[in-house]
Design a protein around this motif. Structure first.
Motif, PDB file in Angstrom:
ATOM      1  N   PHE A   1       0.720  -0.909  -0.109  1.00 55.66           N
ATOM      2  CA  PHE A   1       0.155   0.342   0.239  1.00 55.66           C
ATOM      3  C   PHE A   1       0.891   0.746  -0.287  1.00 55.66           C
ATOM      4  CE2 PHE A   1      -2.425   3.419   1.661  1.00 55.66           C
ATOM      5  CZ  PHE A   1      -4.006   2.597   0.896  1.00 55.66           C
ATOM      6  N   THR A   2       1.637   1.110   1.527  1.00 57.00           N
ATOM      7  CA  THR A   2       2.400   2.455   0.965  1.00 57.00           C
ATOM      8  C   THR A   2       3.489   2.481  -0.183  1.00 57.00           C
ATOM      9  OG1 THR A   2       3.463   1.952   3.497  1.00 57.00           O
ATOM     10  CG2 THR A   2       4.675   3.368   2.373  1.00 57.00           C
ATOM     11  N   ILE A   3       3.693   1.216  -0.954  1.00 57.75           N
ATOM     12  CA  ILE A   3       4.545   1.779  -2.374  1.00 57.75           C
ATOM     13  C   ILE A   3       3.163   2.177  -3.335  1.00 57.75           C
ATOM     14  CG2 ILE A   3       5.528   0.436  -3.976  1.00 57.75           C
ATOM     15  CD1 ILE A   3       6.765  -1.309  -2.139  1.00 57.75           C
TER      16      ILE A   3
ATOM     17  N   VAL B   1       1.367   7.343  -6.078  1.00 61.68           N
ATOM     18  CA  VAL B   1       1.074   8.663  -6.689  1.00 61.68           C
ATOM     19  C   VAL B   1       0.977   9.817  -6.199  1.00 61.68           C
ATOM     20  CG1 VAL B   1      -1.725   9.242  -6.029  1.00 61.68           C
ATOM     21  CG2 VAL B   1      -1.419   6.835  -6.202  1.00 61.68           C
ATOM     22  N   LEU B   2       1.818  10.259  -5.474  1.00 60.54           N
ATOM     23  CA  LEU B   2       2.476  11.187  -4.932  1.00 60.54           C
ATOM     24  C   LEU B   2       3.743  11.533  -6.105  1.00 60.54           C
ATOM     25  CD1 LEU B   2       1.945  10.714  -1.423  1.00 60.54           C
ATOM     26  CD2 LEU B   2       0.949  12.166  -2.325  1.00 60.54           C
ATOM     27  N   ALA B   3       4.649  10.923  -6.333  1.00 60.67           N
ATOM     28  CA  ALA B   3       5.803  11.732  -6.485  1.00 60.67           C
ATOM     29  C   ALA B   3       5.652  11.524  -8.369  1.00 60.67           C
ATOM     30  CB  ALA B   3       6.855  10.069  -6.371  1.00 60.67           C
ATOM     31  N   ARG B   4       4.812   9.430  -9.445  1.00 60.81           N
ATOM     32  CA  ARG B   4       4.855  10.148 -10.649  1.00 60.81           C
ATOM     33  C   ARG B   4       4.218  11.058 -11.094  1.00 60.81           C
ATOM     34  NH1 ARG B   4       7.433   5.466 -12.853  1.00 60.81           N
ATOM     35  NH2 ARG B   4       7.347   6.585 -14.285  1.00 60.81           N
TER      36      ARG B   4
ATOM     37  N   MET C   1      -2.227   3.157 -12.373  1.00 62.21           N
ATOM     38  CA  MET C   1      -2.192   1.444 -11.356  1.00 62.21           C
ATOM     39  C   MET C   1      -1.198   2.048 -10.070  1.00 62.21           C
ATOM     40  SD  MET C   1       0.748   0.065 -15.720  1.00 62.21           S
ATOM     41  CE  MET C   1       1.362   1.658 -15.318  1.00 62.21           C
ATOM     42  N   SER C   2      -1.619   3.056  -9.847  1.00 62.26           N
ATOM     43  CA  SER C   2      -0.538   2.853  -8.549  1.00 62.26           C
ATOM     44  C   SER C   2      -1.512   2.857  -8.040  1.00 62.26           C
ATOM     45  CB  SER C   2       0.023   3.995  -7.994  1.00 62.26           C
ATOM     46  OG  SER C   2       1.144   4.429  -8.567  1.00 62.26           O
ATOM     47  N   ILE C   3      -2.857   3.225  -8.124  1.00 63.20           N
ATOM     48  CA  ILE C   3      -4.213   3.632  -7.457  1.00 63.20           C
ATOM     49  C   ILE C   3      -4.555   1.519  -7.632  1.00 63.20           C
ATOM     50  CG2 ILE C   3      -6.439   3.494  -7.448  1.00 63.20           C
ATOM     51  CD1 ILE C   3      -5.919   6.128  -8.637  1.00 63.20           C
TER      52      ILE C   3
ATOM     53  N   ALA D   1     -12.703  -2.817 -11.936  1.00 67.09           N
ATOM     54  CA  ALA D   1     -13.583  -2.660 -13.089  1.00 67.09           C
ATOM     55  C   ALA D   1     -14.106  -2.253 -13.987  1.00 67.09           C
ATOM     56  CB  ALA D   1     -13.771  -4.469 -13.911  1.00 67.09           C
ATOM     57  N   ALA D   2     -15.063  -1.402 -12.975  1.00 66.69           N
ATOM     58  CA  ALA D   2     -15.387  -0.475 -13.731  1.00 66.69           C
ATOM     59  C   ALA D   2     -14.533   0.714 -13.775  1.00 66.69           C
ATOM     60  CB  ALA D   2     -17.269  -0.070 -12.536  1.00 66.69           C
ATOM     61  N   GLU D   3     -13.663   1.114 -12.120  1.00 65.90           N
ATOM     62  CA  GLU D   3     -13.133   2.408 -12.564  1.00 65.90           C
ATOM     63  C   GLU D   3     -11.751   1.825 -13.367  1.00 65.90           C
ATOM     64  OE1 GLU D   3     -10.169   1.739  -9.772  1.00 65.90           O
ATOM     65  OE2 GLU D   3      -8.921   3.283 -10.577  1.00 65.90           O
ATOM     66  N   ALA D   4     -11.246   0.969 -14.228  1.00 64.73           N
ATOM     67  CA  ALA D   4     -10.403   1.218 -14.996  1.00 64.73           C
ATOM     68  C   ALA D   4     -10.846   1.513 -16.147  1.00 64.73           C
ATOM     69  CB  ALA D   4      -9.855  -0.247 -15.197  1.00 64.73           C
TER      70      ALA D   4
END
Lengths: 171, 101
Positions: B16-18, B23-26, B34-36, B71-74
């Motif tokens: 989760f931390t990765i 999300v914060l750095a890229r 993809m981080s989500i 899947a819906a979110e994607a």
């Protein structure tokens, strides 16, 4: 089964490695491929936890459907490597790292070093019976029938929304 | 013997931390997306672990619904990415500021 801790360590190492590669690599295609590897590691971990149906669904839905969509969009938009190297290790990266590290410490403290949730130390003896298709179907079609129907409506709305959003305007 | 529960929870916290750092750095919107997905998966791992250790099917049923929502979110998220790229020719989140004033 003495092989289980060994298998867990191997899969956990693979999962963390692929996750770090996904976040750190500058080529989006390699990010997507390492995330697919991460999903396979997680599916194997689900099998270690005796969740057979979810292990299959993890590969079919995540590695199969969602990541194919992501890779397809990357190919469609023809996104190359990130060229702005000056922004890759900026103030924002440092802030993100510090915040993430704080969150990790907090979560590890909560999960590992407290007995807040009083986790049982051994797996439940009925655990192999919980994750079967029969047990999941029984729960989904009786106790969780209404959420299941709502999920169907949600997927329909998502399909319609995706078509409307990605459609080329004919004006 | 099986692996104790805190090991699964610790692995889930690390993943989760990765995802949060991603999300914060890229700045690439697809990598953020993809981080989500990675964060959703780490929470799924927690739910499956608790489900197996408590012998309760509720956690795994919740994971099923999380997969459906992901899947819906994607589908919707990637459609938005395509629509934005068609207008702005970029996937860099710093260049996408049409809702900012």
């Amino acid at each position: 089964m003495t092989a289980e801790p060994l298998l867990f360590v191997f899969l956990a190492a693979c999962a963390v490695t692929t996750a770090v590669l996904m976040v750190s690599h500058r080529n989006p295609v390699i990010c997507a491929i390492s995330l697919i590897g991460n999903f396979f590691c997680l599916a194997a971990l689900y099998l270690l936890l005796r969740a057979q149906l979810l292990a299959v669904l993890e590969i079919a839905v995540y590695a199969g459907a969602i990541m194919v969509l992501v890779v397809f969009v990357i190919m469609l938009l023809n996104i190359g490597e990130e060229t702005r190297t000056s922004e890759r290790f900026s103030f924002r990266t440092i802030v993100g790292g510090v915040l993430g590290f704080g969150l990790l410490l907090e979560l590890l403290y909560l999960f590992v070093f407290t007995h807040y949730t009083a986790p049982p130390l051994a797996m439940h003896r009925d655990a192999p019976l919980v994750g079967t298709v029969e047990s999941m179907g029984q729960a989904l079609y009786t106790q969780y029938l209404f959420p299941l129907q709502i999920t169907g409506v949600l997927l329909l709305a998502a399909v319609v929304g995706a078509v409307i959003l990605a459609k080329r305007r004919l004006s | 013997m099986s692996v104790p529960l805190p090991y699964y929870l610790a692995l889930s916290a690390i993943l989760f931390t990765i995802g949060v750092i991603g999300v914060l750095a890229r700045r690439n919107v697809i990598v953020i997306f993809m981080s989500i997905e990675l964060m959703l998966n780490s929470v799924n791992l927690t739910l499956v672990a608790f489900s197996a250790f408590l012998g309760d099917v509720a956690g795994q049923a919740l994971v099923f619904f999380v997969m459906a929502v992901a899947a819906a979110e994607a589908a919707v998220g990637l459609a938005i990415v395509i629509a934005v790229y068609r207008n702005k020719q970029t996937v860099h989140v710093d260049d996408i500021n049409i809702l900012k004033w």
